[in-house]
Design a protein around this motif. Structure first.
Motif, mmCIF file in Angstrom:
data_model
loop_
_atom_site.group_PDB
_atom_site.id
_atom_site.type_symbol
_atom_site.label_atom_id
_atom_site.label_comp_id
_atom_site.label_asym_id
_atom_site.label_seq_id
_atom_site.Cartn_x
_atom_site.Cartn_y
_atom_site.Cartn_z
ATOM 1 N N ALA A 1 -3.951 -1.502 -0.252
ATOM 2 C CA ALA A 1 -5.044 -2.278 0.518
ATOM 3 C C ALA A 1 -5.060 -3.830 0.503
ATOM 4 O O ALA A 1 -5.677 -4.385 1.139
ATOM 5 C CB ALA A 1 -6.223 -1.495 -0.008
ATOM 6 N N THR A 2 -4.274 -4.417 -0.430
ATOM 7 C CA THR A 2 -4.427 -5.719 -0.692
ATOM 8 C C THR A 2 -4.180 -6.665 0.603
ATOM 9 O O THR A 2 -4.737 -7.507 0.974
ATOM 10 C CB THR A 2 -3.564 -6.413 -1.897
ATOM 11 O OG1 THR A 2 -3.975 -5.715 -3.163
ATOM 12 C CG2 THR A 2 -3.915 -7.696 -2.007
ATOM 13 N N LYS A 3 -2.942 -6.176 1.203
ATOM 14 C CA LYS A 3 -2.279 -6.810 2.323
ATOM 15 C C LYS A 3 -3.673 -6.822 3.522
ATOM 16 O O LYS A 3 -3.837 -7.648 4.034
ATOM 17 C CB LYS A 3 -1.221 -6.017 2.765
ATOM 18 C CG LYS A 3 -0.316 -7.039 3.656
ATOM 19 C CD LYS A 3 0.895 -6.400 4.097
ATOM 20 C CE LYS A 3 1.999 -6.328 3.179
ATOM 21 N NZ LYS A 3 3.203 -5.423 3.473
ATOM 22 N N TRP A 4 -4.242 -5.724 3.571
ATOM 23 C CA TRP A 4 -5.272 -5.396 4.600
ATOM 24 C C TRP A 4 -6.481 -6.327 4.310
ATOM 25 O O TRP A 4 -7.205 -7.006 5.104
ATOM 26 C CB TRP A 4 -5.707 -3.984 4.647
ATOM 27 C CG TRP A 4 -6.586 -3.784 5.886
ATOM 28 C CD1 TRP A 4 -6.099 -4.057 7.192
ATOM 29 C CD2 TRP A 4 -7.803 -3.107 5.905
ATOM 30 N NE1 TRP A 4 -7.504 -3.528 7.777
ATOM 31 C CE2 TRP A 4 -8.364 -3.146 7.119
ATOM 32 C CE3 TRP A 4 -8.875 -2.868 4.671
ATOM 33 C CZ2 TRP A 4 -9.783 -2.476 7.323
ATOM 34 C CZ3 TRP A 4 -10.103 -2.301 4.888
ATOM 35 C CH2 TRP A 4 -10.222 -2.191 6.367
ATOM 36 N N VAL A 5 -6.773 -6.455 2.776
ATOM 37 C CA VAL A 5 -8.072 -7.010 2.443
ATOM 38 C C VAL A 5 -8.074 -8.586 2.763
ATOM 39 O O VAL A 5 -8.828 -9.319 3.144
ATOM 40 C CB VAL A 5 -8.480 -6.716 1.043
ATOM 41 C CG1 VAL A 5 -9.660 -7.527 0.724
ATOM 42 C CG2 VAL A 5 -8.734 -5.255 0.983
ATOM 43 N N LYS A 6 -6.612 -8.950 2.516
ATOM 44 C CA LYS A 6 -6.552 -10.585 2.579
ATOM 45 C C LYS A 6 -6.335 -11.034 4.190
ATOM 46 O O LYS A 6 -6.861 -12.215 4.054
ATOM 47 C CB LYS A 6 -4.887 -10.632 2.117
ATOM 48 C CG LYS A 6 -4.691 -10.813 0.741
ATOM 49 C CD LYS A 6 -3.055 -11.001 0.459
ATOM 50 C CE LYS A 6 -2.919 -11.420 -0.913
ATOM 51 N NZ LYS A 6 -1.578 -11.724 -1.081
#
Lengths: 196, 273
Positions: free
Chosen positions: A180-185
């Motif tokens: 999920a980090t890529k999306w949250v960024k």
């Protein structure tokens, strides 16, 4: 029509993040206690799923993610251990401190929550047990101060808590960060470069 | 007319429902602090009885009594296990000595019972207040303490959305079960991975909900004006101030009696590491 993103609107949205994710963490806490309860420890779980959530949330949203863990733990533990001052002081405050310590490590060593490089993984693998151990020491110190446990139980409690929480963070938290980090960024709420 | 609180419906004429959020929060803190200060068994027993009677006097229904008793029992056995297996409290009679040096004396049993009473009184006090508190009280309570209204918003959202997310969690898990996932089989790590998938979906749902709420709040002008006004007004009456001051004085009295006079201390033994 594009939205005008101001400092005030971002601050308000970060407050909403804490509130909404506080609800998610409370749900995770409720199910953790129901799915894997710890016999003899009220409100405890052998696999504290919310820990994985608030560690990831704090690496994404900073202080507001840690606040989500703080609020979520307090609400989630309440039905099993009461919404008392003790629950607030031990579980909720401990779960607020632990992810912030982990975030401090990430900032100090300039690691990326996406866990792309070996260094990112090394920081993740070292910071999580240290953060959970410090939180465990605090939590069991509070329980000891309230007279719920003895000093002998304090030592065993710290060891068990550190292992149980770290395992939950490593198994679920690693997946969350990787997925999920890529999306949250890409969202305007992602907090970079500061601890609080 | 009855009022919906966090736990139940409470009669609208209950004195606690009508209380201003300021004395309510002070009562919550003072009950917990006084219980923490007192270490003598008889005063703690009196405090526990007094709090139990308050439910009747203040017309607060003792909801889910069975669940309440279960919570007390679980906490009690945790305290008992800890003290019976790992403490060395000197007493006039030693009943059992363990190979690792710990022993059970008459004072061990008395101290463990006292700690159970401490926990029970905290639980009773907190339940009494929260059973008469609404999410609106939290918002107005934060305003009464001059806290930023964003804190009140956070707390209110978390309390209100927990039940919604419980339903979401069950919905996502059921959808995964229908597609062949099995949450009751496999090792703990395998099951944890399945739950990680559920919570990844939950994070997406939560982020979408954040945007919806943020737009709704922005459309209503939340945070636009520097000085905030409130739809409802909680007037701080003289009786509220008197109650608040009495509660603070009660905590200070308990502190002095415990640490300077020694009246509320546990008789004959000081806990130490």
């Amino acid at each position: 029509m594009s939205e005008v993103v101001t400092q005030a609107s971002i601050k308000m949205k970060l407050a909403i993040i804490s509130g909404i994710f506080g609800g998610v963490c409370a749900t995770a806490a409720l199910f953790s206690i129901i799915i894997i309860p710890l016999p003899g420890i009220p409100g405890g779980s052998g696999f504290w799923i919310p820990a994985a959530l608030y560690f990831a949330l704090t690496l994404w949203f900073g202080l507001y993610g840690a606040l989500a863990g703080h609020i979520g733990t307090f609400i989630g533990m309440g039905p099993f251990f009461g919404w008392t001052f003790q629950v607030w002081a031990d579980g909720a405050l401990g779960d607020f401190m632990a992810p912030l310590i982990c975030r401090a490590f990430f900032l100090l060593f300039k690691a990326d929550p996406e866990l792309k490089t070996r260094r990112d993984y090394a920081v993740w693998l070292v910071s999580v047990p240290i953060a959970t151990c410090l939180a465990a020491m605090w939590i069991h110190f509070v329980n000891y101060s309230f007279g719920t446990i003895t000093f002998g139980a304090w030592v065993w409690g710290v060891i068990a808590y550190t292992i149980g929480d770290s395992l939950a963070v490593f198994t679920i938290g690693t997946i969350l960060l990787r997925v999920a980090t890529k999306w949250v960024k890409t969202s305007p709420f992602y907090v970079t470069g500061r601890l609080l | 007319m009855s009022q919906r609180t966090f736990f139940t419906y409470v009669a609208g004429d209950s004195p606690l429902v009508r209380l201003h959020p300021l004395p309510k929060v002070t009562l919550l803190l003072s009950v917990n602090l006084v219980a923490l200060i007192i270490e003598a068994p008889i005063p703690l027993l009196l405090l526990t009885i007094m709090l139990a009677l308050s439910f009747k006097l203040l017309r607060v229904p003792l909801i889910g009594l069975k669940k309440f008793v279960i919570v007390v029992l679980i906490a009690s056995q945790a305290v008992l296990i800890s003290y019976l297996l790992g403490s060395s409290i000197p007493g006039s009679q030693v009943y059992y000595t363990y190979p690792w040096g710990a022993y059970v004396s008459d004072m061990t049993l008395l101290y463990a019972a006292t700690m159970i009473m401490r926990y029970t009184s905290m639980l009773l006090g907190s339940t009494l207040i929260l059973a008469t508190t609404t999410s609106r009280d939290i918002v107005y309570g934060a305003a009464a303490f001059r806290l930023p209204h964003t804190i009140a918003l956070m707390m209110s959202l978390a309390f209100r959305t927990t039940t919604i997310f419980v339903e979401d969690f069950i919905r996502v898990r059921d959808a995964m079960i229908l597609r062949g996932a099995n949450f009751s089989e496999g090792s703990i790590l395998e099951r944890a991975r399945k739950y990680a998938n559920v919570f990844t979906s939950m994070i997406v749902i939560a982020l979408r909900r954040i945007m919806e709420i943020a737009y709704a709040l922005q459309a209503k002008g939340f945070g636009a004006a520097p000085k905030r006004t409130y739809y409802r007004e909680y007037k701080l009456r003289i009786s509220d101030v008197v109650i608040t001051l009495t509660l603070i004085a009660g905590v200070l009295c308990a502190y002095v009696l415990r640490y300077y006079v020694g009246f509320l201390a546990f008789p004959g033994w000081l806990p130490s590491v």
